[in-house]
Design an enzyme around this catalytic site. Structure first.
Site, short mmCIF file in Angstrom:
data_model
loop_
_atom_site.label_atom_id
_atom_site.label_comp_id
_atom_site.label_asym_id
_atom_site.label_seq_id
_atom_site.Cartn_x
_atom_site.Cartn_y
_atom_site.Cartn_z
N GLU A 132 -11.10 0.58 -4.04
CA GLU A 132 -10.41 1.04 -2.84
C GLU A 132 -9.16 1.81 -3.23
OE1 GLU A 132 -9.65 -2.60 -0.79
OE2 GLU A 132 -8.27 -3.36 -2.30
N ASP A 157 0.82 -1.22 0.00
CA ASP A 157 0.00 0.00 0.00
C ASP A 157 0.85 1.26 0.00
OD1 ASP A 157 -2.06 -1.86 0.29
OD2 ASP A 157 -2.11 -1.63 2.46
#
Length: 505
Positions: free
Chosen positions: A180, A24
């Site tokens: 997302e 991420d």
């Protein structure tokens, strides 16, 4: 500590640029400097922060969440919980970091004048639902927080107050799961909304839309997804959760997560999701992502390697280096370099690595093949070396007075694989990881772990070799990668040094 892969020539670089369990990625640039932050899940300290001058060589300069009041994780917090998907930005002379602690009430915002820290106490943002929050400021200095789903709400980043109800923006491809990792950017005449979709497994991808205002409406790129390796045999898979950055020469680049599965079917990845780099060009007002390869052309500027981390940590400093992490918490009374000078001393809490509240200090495995060694003095207790994925998936070599044993935990099974009597006193424990070079059949695992002790003359006495697939995400599930380190399961255990030596790129 420099963590990036070594460039193979002056004209090429190796991907990933931040290897091992560093998922991420979120990036920002300040002048000629780049800063990057990653998810840390159940580990403390949380949110590793890196610095680079060339986008290729990254050095960890700290952890944003290094105090217990910043990162509250209860002893029973589940693995792959904790801290999800930070966004790192620089605005108005400050660094801003927003992230989600799924075990502590949701979204939290932190600020710092120096990305190496210290970072502020958390500012709670209760009006932002969900995970993966992003920050973007418009020309009127309104701060827009976009989050997984994909929705958006305006907030005051100084107080955490939100204004108005959340509103839906754009959720990517119709019926694609898990929209997302949104990031919102003002680039020339458009606001661009970059998202991940398809889930963080093999179907992962990156899509983008654009609009004239930060609130939309958003027009999807006709070439979506702009990056995915789904349905291919590419050596880098699960590509997604991307962030864009512009270099000083005006070129654009993307950092993103991916994995390197090895072995047979379905392919097992063991290092977790890693941070990769890709070049970006523009066509008709849309970003075009260049080829994402293990070896890529270098950026068109001089590379600036950082200081290479030493193989050995002698624990001579009063505080541990930022690469060392522990599940959920690391109280000083359980882990210290001050009790015995030049040694790391661990006092047991849980009775084994099966326990949620175990005393364990490790570092991420960052190479497909590597060797770890440690000199342990177990005279006052029991402990040793371990390769951990979670409480239900770990391999350990444990020393007690006059004996060592190799333990394997695979799901509901926990067994002593091998044992051997040893002379009393300190001894060297050793684990070697060898990546699979040839696939014999579909069941061939990604690597093997040889576990044993080292004689004073350096001879490796191998007690067992175990299949690495059982310490993989495809077997264990979750979002993390392997962490290799030291633990105490009874009493007090001392470690004079710890070596981590790469055996491949």
């Amino acid at each position: 500590m420099r963590v990036s892969s070594t460039p193979q020539t002056s004209k090429t670089i190796s991907n990933p640029v931040v290897p091992g369990f560093h998922p991420d990625p979120s990036i920002c640039r300040v002048g000629a400097d780049y800063y990057l932050a990653c998810s840390s899940f159940e580990y403390f300290p949380g949110v590793p922060v890196f610095h680079s001058r060339d986008l290729v060589h990254w050095t960890q300069i700290g952890n944003a969440l290094e105090r217990p009041d910043q990162l509250r994780l209860s002893p029973d917090a589940s693995s792959s919980g904790g801290i999800y998907a930070p966004t790192l930005r620089h605005h108005d002379g400050r660094f801003w970091l927003i992230t989600t602690n799924v075990h502590d009430g949701g979204n939290l915002l932190f600020t710092a004048t120096d990305p190496a820290g210290p970072w502020s106490d958390p500012i709670r943002v209760p009006g932002v639902p969900g995970i993966d929050p992003d920050l973007a400021w418009d020309d009127d200095d309104n701060c827009w927080c976009t989050y997984a789903g994909v929705g958006q709400i305006r907030i005051d980043p100084h107080t955490g107050e939100s204004f108005g109800p959340p509103r839906r923006l754009w959720s990517g491809t119709v019926d694609a799961k898990a929209p997302e990792a949104p990031h919102l950017y003002r680039i020339d005449d458009y606001w661009y909304l970059l998202i991940a979709e398809g889930g963080t497994e093999r179907g992962h991808g990156v899509s983008i839309a654009r609009g004239r205002t930060p609130t939309g409406p958003f027009e999807p790129c006709p070439a979506n997804p702009i990056l995915t390796h789904r349905g291919t045999d590419h050596p880098i898979q699960n590509t997604g959760h991307a962030d864009l950055v512009q270099a000083p020469d005006g070129s654009w680049w993307m950092v993103l997560l991916g994995v390197r599965p090895r072995g047979g079917t379905p392919g097992w990845h063991v290092l977790g999701r890693e941070t990769f780099l890709a070049a970006v060009s523009w066509a008709d007002g849309w970003p075009v992502v260049g080829d994402l390869l293990p070896v890529m052309p270098a950026p068109p500027w001089p590379l600036q390697p950082g200081v290479v981390a030493p193989v050995r940590d002698d624990f001579d400093l009063s505080e541990l280096a930022p690469c060392w992490i522990s599940p959920r918490r690391r109280p000083a009374e359980s882990c210290t370099t001050k009790e015995r000078s030049g040694w790391l001393t661990l006092h047991a809490r849980g009775s084994s690595l099966d326990d949620l509240d175990v005393t364990f200090v490790g570092r991420r495995q960052q190479h497909l093949s590597c060797r770890v060694r440690a000199l342990v003095d177990p005279a006052e207790g029991r402990g040793g070396l371990a390769v951990r994925l979670d409480e239900q998936h770990h391999y350990d070599i444990e020393a007690a007075f006059g004996k060592v044993q190799v333990l394997a935990r695979i799901g509901p099974l926990h067994t002593v694989v091998a044992s051997q009597q040893t002379p009393a006193g300190p001894l060297v424990l050793r684990i070697e990881v060898a990546v699979t070079q040839a696939v014999g059949d579909a069941r061939t695992g990604p690597d093997t772990l040889s576990i044993g002790i080292e004689e004073p003359d350096g001879t490796f006495v191998e007690l067992t070799t175990l299949d690495g697939r059982y310490l993989s995400t495809e077997v264990a599930g979750g979002f993390t990668g392997r962490v290799m380190g030291m633990y105490a399961s009874a009493g007090t255990v001392h470690f004079d040094w710890f070596d981590y030596e790469p055996l491949d790129g």
